[in-house]
Design a protein around this motif. Structure first.
Motif, PDB file in Angstrom:
ATOM      1  N   ASN A  43     -38.151  51.206 -20.815  1.00  0.00           N
ATOM      2  CA  ASN A  43     -39.577  50.872 -20.766  1.00  0.00           C
ATOM      3  C   ASN A  43     -40.252  51.467 -21.989  1.00  0.00           C
ATOM      4  O   ASN A  43     -40.143  52.665 -22.251  1.00  0.00           O
ATOM      5  CB  ASN A  43     -40.215  51.423 -19.496  1.00  0.00           C
ATOM      6  CG  ASN A  43     -39.657  50.767 -18.257  1.00  0.00           C
ATOM      7  OD1 ASN A  43     -39.438  49.571 -18.227  1.00  0.00           O
ATOM      8  ND2 ASN A  43     -39.409  51.569 -17.223  1.00  0.00           N
ATOM      9  N   TYR A  44     -40.966  50.622 -22.714  1.00  0.00           N
ATOM     10  CA  TYR A  44     -41.630  51.021 -23.955  1.00  0.00           C
ATOM     11  C   TYR A  44     -43.141  50.866 -23.794  1.00  0.00           C
ATOM     12  O   TYR A  44     -43.613  49.910 -23.188  1.00  0.00           O
ATOM     13  CB  TYR A  44     -41.169  50.137 -25.116  1.00  0.00           C
ATOM     14  CG  TYR A  44     -39.705  50.272 -25.445  1.00  0.00           C
ATOM     15  CD1 TYR A  44     -39.288  51.080 -26.490  1.00  0.00           C
ATOM     16  CD2 TYR A  44     -38.740  49.582 -24.712  1.00  0.00           C
ATOM     17  CE1 TYR A  44     -37.943  51.202 -26.807  1.00  0.00           C
ATOM     18  CE2 TYR A  44     -37.394  49.696 -25.026  1.00  0.00           C
ATOM     19  CZ  TYR A  44     -37.003  50.508 -26.064  1.00  0.00           C
ATOM     20  OH  TYR A  44     -35.669  50.621 -26.368  1.00  0.00           O
ATOM     21  N   GLN A  45     -43.886  51.802 -24.369  1.00  0.00           N
ATOM     22  CA  GLN A  45     -45.350  51.755 -24.352  1.00  0.00           C
ATOM     23  C   GLN A  45     -45.857  51.337 -25.727  1.00  0.00           C
ATOM     24  O   GLN A  45     -45.365  51.819 -26.751  1.00  0.00           O
ATOM     25  CB  GLN A  45     -45.932  53.133 -24.007  1.00  0.00           C
ATOM     26  CG  GLN A  45     -45.498  53.666 -22.649  1.00  0.00           C
ATOM     27  CD  GLN A  45     -45.914  52.761 -21.518  1.00  0.00           C
ATOM     28  OE1 GLN A  45     -47.063  52.310 -21.446  1.00  0.00           O
ATOM     29  NE2 GLN A  45     -44.984  52.456 -20.624  1.00  0.00           N
ATOM     30  N   LEU A  46     -46.832  50.442 -25.745  1.00  0.00           N
ATOM     31  CA  LEU A  46     -47.455  50.010 -26.993  1.00  0.00           C
ATOM     32  C   LEU A  46     -48.182  51.188 -27.619  1.00  0.00           C
ATOM     33  O   LEU A  46     -48.979  51.852 -26.955  1.00  0.00           O
ATOM     34  CB  LEU A  46     -48.434  48.864 -26.706  1.00  0.00           C
ATOM     35  CG  LEU A  46     -49.138  48.230 -27.893  1.00  0.00           C
ATOM     36  CD1 LEU A  46     -48.128  47.552 -28.829  1.00  0.00           C
ATOM     37  CD2 LEU A  46     -50.158  47.205 -27.393  1.00  0.00           C
ATOM     38  N   THR A  47     -47.885  51.481 -28.884  1.00  0.00           N
ATOM     39  CA  THR A  47     -48.510  52.620 -29.556  1.00  0.00           C
ATOM     40  C   THR A  47     -49.350  52.225 -30.758  1.00  0.00           C
ATOM     41  O   THR A  47     -50.237  52.976 -31.157  1.00  0.00           O
ATOM     42  CB  THR A  47     -47.454  53.650 -30.009  1.00  0.00           C
ATOM     43  OG1 THR A  47     -46.524  53.012 -30.894  1.00  0.00           O
ATOM     44  CG2 THR A  47     -46.719  54.246 -28.815  1.00  0.00           C
ATOM     45  N   ALA A  48     -49.075  51.068 -31.380  1.00  0.00           N
ATOM     46  CA  ALA A  48     -49.832  50.674 -32.571  1.00  0.00           C
ATOM     47  C   ALA A  48     -49.685  49.178 -32.823  1.00  0.00           C
ATOM     48  O   ALA A  48     -48.682  48.575 -32.444  1.00  0.00           O
ATOM     49  CB  ALA A  48     -49.351  51.456 -33.786  1.00  0.00           C
ATOM     50  N   LEU A  49     -50.696  48.604 -33.480  1.00  0.00           N
ATOM     51  CA  LEU A  49     -50.679  47.205 -33.909  1.00  0.00           C
ATOM     52  C   LEU A  49     -51.218  47.152 -35.330  1.00  0.00           C
ATOM     53  O   LEU A  49     -52.174  47.854 -35.664  1.00  0.00           O
ATOM     54  CB  LEU A  49     -51.590  46.341 -33.035  1.00  0.00           C
ATOM     55  CG  LEU A  49     -51.233  46.198 -31.582  1.00  0.00           C
ATOM     56  CD1 LEU A  49     -52.082  47.086 -30.731  1.00  0.00           C
ATOM     57  CD2 LEU A  49     -51.416  44.766 -31.178  1.00  0.00           C
ATOM     58  N   ARG A  50     -50.615  46.303 -36.134  1.00  0.00           N
ATOM     59  CA  ARG A  50     -51.102  46.064 -37.490  1.00  0.00           C
ATOM     60  C   ARG A  50     -51.272  44.561 -37.652  1.00  0.00           C
ATOM     61  O   ARG A  50     -50.319  43.805 -37.443  1.00  0.00           O
ATOM     62  CB  ARG A  50     -50.119  46.599 -38.528  1.00  0.00           C
ATOM     63  CG  ARG A  50     -50.065  48.122 -38.557  1.00  0.00           C
ATOM     64  CD  ARG A  50     -48.899  48.646 -39.366  1.00  0.00           C
ATOM     65  NE  ARG A  50     -47.585  48.167 -38.924  1.00  0.00           N
ATOM     66  CZ  ARG A  50     -46.947  48.572 -37.825  1.00  0.00           C
ATOM     67  NH1 ARG A  50     -47.508  49.458 -37.038  1.00  0.00           N
ATOM     68  NH2 ARG A  50     -45.750  48.093 -37.522  1.00  0.00           N
ATOM     69  N   CYS A  51     -52.465  44.136 -38.027  1.00  0.00           N
ATOM     70  CA  CYS A  51     -52.720  42.719 -38.229  1.00  0.00           C
ATOM     71  C   CYS A  51     -52.155  42.310 -39.584  1.00  0.00           C
ATOM     72  O   CYS A  51     -52.413  42.953 -40.595  1.00  0.00           O
ATOM     73  CB  CYS A  51     -54.215  42.442 -38.191  1.00  0.00           C
ATOM     74  SG  CYS A  51     -54.589  40.708 -38.471  1.00  0.00           S
TER      75      CYS A  51
END
Length: 155
Positions: A43-51
């Motif tokens: 199970n992985y948790q979202l930590t960052a997004l880059r557009c």
């Protein structure tokens, strides 16, 4: 542009504050046999997004807000990716669009070739296509509302 893309994808559901997502990504050699899911499972948790598109805003960590040229705001709050022993996956992302809550999901199967991951969705709007797993981290190509993002997830 961001707003028009979302409306085109969602049609009437857009007014109900839903958000469709789709992903695209590179590939691995489809002719090579895949490796067992192995260490990628978890199970992985979202930590960052880059557009990777042309949105304003952004920044490290979550929550993070992106703004299009019309002033529409998409804020990512949290997300999880589950990779199972049987090669299935499930993605759930919580966000707001102009203040209205939205939940974006995807599920299907994944294959692993070394550290590369390929995703094949069983849903109408595929959100995950390719990625890499390194230790306890997955980095993946994704698409939310017609806009490309690179996402990071941590076990």
């Amino acid at each position: 542009m961001f707003s028009r893309t979302l409306r085109r994808i969602l049609g009437p559901a857009f007014a109900a504050a839903a958000l469709a997502t789709a992903a695209c990504g590179g590939g691995s050699d489809a002719t090579a046999p895949s490796d067992p899911p192995g260490d990628a499972v978890g199970n992985y948790q979202l930590t960052a997004l880059r557009c990777t598109g042309n949105l304003g805003g952004g920044g490290p960590g979550l929550p993070v807000t992106f703004i299009d040229g019309s002033g529409d705001q998409l804020t990512f709050i949290a997300g999880t990716l589950q990779l199972a022993d049987d090669g299935s996956y499930s993605l759930t992302v919580s966000a707001t669009y102009n203040g209205g809550a939205v939940t974006m999901t995807d599920e299907g199967s994944f294959t692993r070739h070394g550290s590369s991951l390929s995703f094949s969705s069983t849903t109408t709007h595929q959100r995950m296509f390719s990625g890499n797993v390194t230790g306890n981290q997955v980095t993946a190509d994704s698409q939310f509302g017609g806009i490309h993002f690179d996402i990071d997830l941590q076990k």
